[in-house]
Design a protein around this motif. Structure first.
Motif, PDB file in Angstrom:
ATOM      1  N   THR A 133      78.574  61.749  28.563  1.00  0.00           N
ATOM      2  CA  THR A 133      79.893  61.247  28.199  1.00  0.00           C
ATOM      3  C   THR A 133      80.169  59.962  28.961  1.00  0.00           C
ATOM      4  O   THR A 133      79.343  59.512  29.763  1.00  0.00           O
ATOM      5  CB  THR A 133      80.990  62.313  28.452  1.00  0.00           C
ATOM      6  N   PHE A 134      81.354  59.407  28.753  1.00  0.00           N
ATOM      7  CA  PHE A 134      81.730  58.152  29.405  1.00  0.00           C
ATOM      8  C   PHE A 134      83.243  58.017  29.408  1.00  0.00           C
ATOM      9  O   PHE A 134      83.954  58.707  28.687  1.00  0.00           O
ATOM     10  CB  PHE A 134      81.090  56.955  28.681  1.00  0.00           C
ATOM     11  N   ASP A 135      83.714  57.109  30.245  1.00  0.00           N
ATOM     12  CA  ASP A 135      85.115  56.685  30.188  1.00  0.00           C
ATOM     13  C   ASP A 135      85.101  55.155  30.193  1.00  0.00           C
ATOM     14  O   ASP A 135      84.055  54.552  29.949  1.00  0.00           O
ATOM     15  CB  ASP A 135      85.962  57.318  31.302  1.00  0.00           C
ATOM     16  N   THR A 136      86.204  54.524  30.477  1.00  0.00           N
ATOM     17  CA  THR A 136      86.267  53.061  30.362  1.00  0.00           C
ATOM     18  C   THR A 136      85.457  52.328  31.425  1.00  0.00           C
ATOM     19  O   THR A 136      85.113  51.164  31.244  1.00  0.00           O
ATOM     20  CB  THR A 136      87.722  52.567  30.422  1.00  0.00           C
ATOM     21  N   LEU A 137      85.142  52.998  32.544  1.00  0.00           N
ATOM     22  CA  LEU A 137      84.429  52.349  33.644  1.00  0.00           C
ATOM     23  C   LEU A 137      83.061  52.954  33.956  1.00  0.00           C
ATOM     24  O   LEU A 137      82.229  52.297  34.578  1.00  0.00           O
ATOM     25  CB  LEU A 137      85.270  52.412  34.934  1.00  0.00           C
ATOM     26  N   ARG A 138      82.843  54.205  33.570  1.00  0.00           N
ATOM     27  CA  ARG A 138      81.642  54.923  34.009  1.00  0.00           C
ATOM     28  C   ARG A 138      80.981  55.664  32.854  1.00  0.00           C
ATOM     29  O   ARG A 138      81.602  55.907  31.831  1.00  0.00           O
ATOM     30  CB  ARG A 138      82.009  55.955  35.074  1.00  0.00           C
TER      31      ARG A 138
ATOM     32  N   MET B 159      75.921  59.438  37.688  1.00  0.00           N
ATOM     33  CA  MET B 159      77.071  58.683  37.222  1.00  0.00           C
ATOM     34  C   MET B 159      76.823  57.211  37.533  1.00  0.00           C
ATOM     35  O   MET B 159      76.460  56.858  38.656  1.00  0.00           O
ATOM     36  CB  MET B 159      78.358  59.144  37.893  1.00  0.00           C
ATOM     37  N   PHE B 160      77.011  56.392  36.515  1.00  0.00           N
ATOM     38  CA  PHE B 160      76.873  54.952  36.640  1.00  0.00           C
ATOM     39  C   PHE B 160      78.229  54.294  36.439  1.00  0.00           C
ATOM     40  O   PHE B 160      79.005  54.730  35.586  1.00  0.00           O
ATOM     41  CB  PHE B 160      75.931  54.388  35.563  1.00  0.00           C
ATOM     42  N   ALA B 161      78.503  53.255  37.208  1.00  0.00           N
ATOM     43  CA  ALA B 161      79.701  52.439  36.998  1.00  0.00           C
ATOM     44  C   ALA B 161      79.274  51.117  36.384  1.00  0.00           C
ATOM     45  O   ALA B 161      78.261  50.531  36.775  1.00  0.00           O
ATOM     46  CB  ALA B 161      80.419  52.188  38.318  1.00  0.00           C
ATOM     47  N   TYR B 162      80.048  50.652  35.431  1.00  0.00           N
ATOM     48  CA  TYR B 162      79.834  49.337  34.831  1.00  0.00           C
ATOM     49  C   TYR B 162      80.577  48.341  35.718  1.00  0.00           C
ATOM     50  O   TYR B 162      81.739  48.570  36.084  1.00  0.00           O
ATOM     51  CB  TYR B 162      80.382  49.340  33.407  1.00  0.00           C
TER      52      TYR B 162
ATOM     53  N   VAL C 264      84.274  47.051  36.116  1.00  0.00           N
ATOM     54  CA  VAL C 264      84.995  46.429  35.004  1.00  0.00           C
ATOM     55  C   VAL C 264      84.971  47.372  33.813  1.00  0.00           C
ATOM     56  O   VAL C 264      84.090  48.232  33.706  1.00  0.00           O
ATOM     57  CB  VAL C 264      84.410  45.050  34.605  1.00  0.00           C
ATOM     58  N   LYS C 265      85.922  47.187  32.923  1.00  0.00           N
ATOM     59  CA  LYS C 265      85.990  48.023  31.725  1.00  0.00           C
ATOM     60  C   LYS C 265      84.904  47.620  30.732  1.00  0.00           C
ATOM     61  O   LYS C 265      84.518  46.453  30.650  1.00  0.00           O
ATOM     62  CB  LYS C 265      87.363  47.916  31.075  1.00  0.00           C
TER      63      LYS C 265
ATOM     64  N   THR D  24      81.429  50.199  24.107  1.00  0.00           N
ATOM     65  CA  THR D  24      82.167  51.432  23.788  1.00  0.00           C
ATOM     66  C   THR D  24      81.660  52.011  22.469  1.00  0.00           C
ATOM     67  O   THR D  24      81.438  53.218  22.350  1.00  0.00           O
ATOM     68  CB  THR D  24      83.685  51.169  23.714  1.00  0.00           C
ATOM     69  N   GLU D  25      81.439  51.162  21.487  1.00  0.00           N
ATOM     70  CA  GLU D  25      80.921  51.617  20.190  1.00  0.00           C
ATOM     71  C   GLU D  25      79.509  52.180  20.318  1.00  0.00           C
ATOM     72  O   GLU D  25      79.184  53.205  19.717  1.00  0.00           O
ATOM     73  CB  GLU D  25      80.968  50.477  19.179  1.00  0.00           C
ATOM     74  N   LEU D  26      78.675  51.527  21.122  1.00  0.00           N
ATOM     75  CA  LEU D  26      77.320  52.032  21.361  1.00  0.00           C
ATOM     76  C   LEU D  26      77.378  53.388  22.051  1.00  0.00           C
ATOM     77  O   LEU D  26      76.688  54.339  21.648  1.00  0.00           O
ATOM     78  CB  LEU D  26      76.529  51.036  22.217  1.00  0.00           C
ATOM     79  N   TYR D  27      78.186  53.496  23.082  1.00  0.00           N
ATOM     80  CA  TYR D  27      78.321  54.763  23.817  1.00  0.00           C
ATOM     81  C   TYR D  27      78.801  55.887  22.896  1.00  0.00           C
ATOM     82  O   TYR D  27      78.355  57.032  23.020  1.00  0.00           O
ATOM     83  CB  TYR D  27      79.301  54.607  24.974  1.00  0.00           C
ATOM     84  N   GLN D  28      79.707  55.577  21.966  1.00  0.00           N
ATOM     85  CA  GLN D  28      80.188  56.584  21.013  1.00  0.00           C
ATOM     86  C   GLN D  28      79.027  57.153  20.202  1.00  0.00           C
ATOM     87  O   GLN D  28      79.009  58.335  19.878  1.00  0.00           O
ATOM     88  CB  GLN D  28      81.227  55.979  20.048  1.00  0.00           C
ATOM     89  N   GLN D  29      78.051  56.321  19.901  1.00  0.00           N
ATOM     90  CA  GLN D  29      76.905  56.757  19.097  1.00  0.00           C
ATOM     91  C   GLN D  29      75.882  57.557  19.912  1.00  0.00           C
ATOM     92  O   GLN D  29      75.273  58.480  19.386  1.00  0.00           O
ATOM     93  CB  GLN D  29      76.202  55.548  18.487  1.00  0.00           C
ATOM     94  N   VAL D  30      75.692  57.187  21.169  1.00  0.00           N
ATOM     95  CA  VAL D  30      74.610  57.817  21.933  1.00  0.00           C
ATOM     96  C   VAL D  30      75.056  58.978  22.812  1.00  0.00           C
ATOM     97  O   VAL D  30      74.230  59.810  23.200  1.00  0.00           O
ATOM     98  CB  VAL D  30      73.820  56.793  22.788  1.00  0.00           C
ATOM     99  N   ALA D  31      76.330  59.065  23.132  1.00  0.00           N
ATOM    100  CA  ALA D  31      76.803  60.143  24.013  1.00  0.00           C
ATOM    101  C   ALA D  31      76.766  61.484  23.281  1.00  0.00           C
ATOM    102  O   ALA D  31      77.152  61.576  22.116  1.00  0.00           O
ATOM    103  CB  ALA D  31      78.214  59.851  24.512  1.00  0.00           C
ATOM    104  N   LEU D  32      76.307  62.515  23.985  1.00  0.00           N
ATOM    105  CA  LEU D  32      76.291  63.860  23.401  1.00  0.00           C
ATOM    106  C   LEU D  32      77.697  64.429  23.255  1.00  0.00           C
ATOM    107  O   LEU D  32      77.983  65.159  22.313  1.00  0.00           O
ATOM    108  CB  LEU D  32      75.463  64.808  24.275  1.00  0.00           C
TER     109      LEU D  32
END
Length: 172
Positions: free
Chosen positions: A85-90, A112-115, A124-125, A131-139
């Motif tokens: 999963t992810f949030d706006t920073l990690r 956990m990785f921070a951007y 940074v956000k 965000t679109e890429l993460y939506q596709q790859v996150a379980l």
């Protein structure tokens, strides 16, 4: 888009302790190197090119690792990586190391990785494209990044391996 990426890595002599087991510190290197290579070879993201173009990258915030069975010198290992999963920073990435033949879980790690901005050395956000890429790859997109327990993930991985093993037998 592929969510679970897999690659094979042979345990090198120089990475082992005196007992011919993979040294604990090298698990981190094997996992992180596998992730970078998997992202690049699956044409998802080249983290180094991204850093050159944007001045932003990812830094490790934390690792939570369980060593379940020793990885031995000369053994081939299958290494999985996948974003949970992810949030706006990690983002939270799960790494799994198994023996490919036996499907025995050797190790599981949550990282956990921070951007962050390389120039400012501050988180940074995510940009819209990431965000679109993460939506596709996150379980589990949208799930709380702090909600994952490594023991629960180990059980889930073992269940997944059993399920795929039984499907393999059923297909024969």
């Amino acid at each position: 888009m592929q969510q679970t990426m897999k690659s094979i890595k042979r345990v090198n002599f120089e990475d082992c302790d005196p007992y011919s087991h993979l040294n604990n510190a090298h698990y981190l290197r094997y996992f992180l190197n596998a992730r970078e290579e998997q992202l690049r070879t699956n044409h998802i993201l080249d983290v180094f090119e991204h850093a050159k173009q944007t001045g932003k990258g990812w830094a490790v915030v934390s690792h939570n690792i369980r060593y379940l069975k020793p990885a031995r010198m000369g053994e081939d290992l299958e290494i999985w990586s996948r974003m949970l999963t992810f949030d706006t920073l990690r983002n939270l990435v799960e790494f799994v190391m198994i023996s490919p033949g036996e499907k025995q879980v050797k190790s599981v790690m949550l990282t956990m990785f921070a951007y962050f901005s390389i120039e400012k050395a501050r988180p940074v956000k995510l940009e819209k494209e990431l965000t679109e890429l993460y939506q596709q790859v996150a379980l589990f997109p949208g799930q709380d990044i702090n909600a994952f327990d490594i023991e629960d993930r180990i059980r889930a991985v073992k269940t997944e391996l059993k399920k795929t093993a039984s499907q393999g037998i059923a297909q024969k």
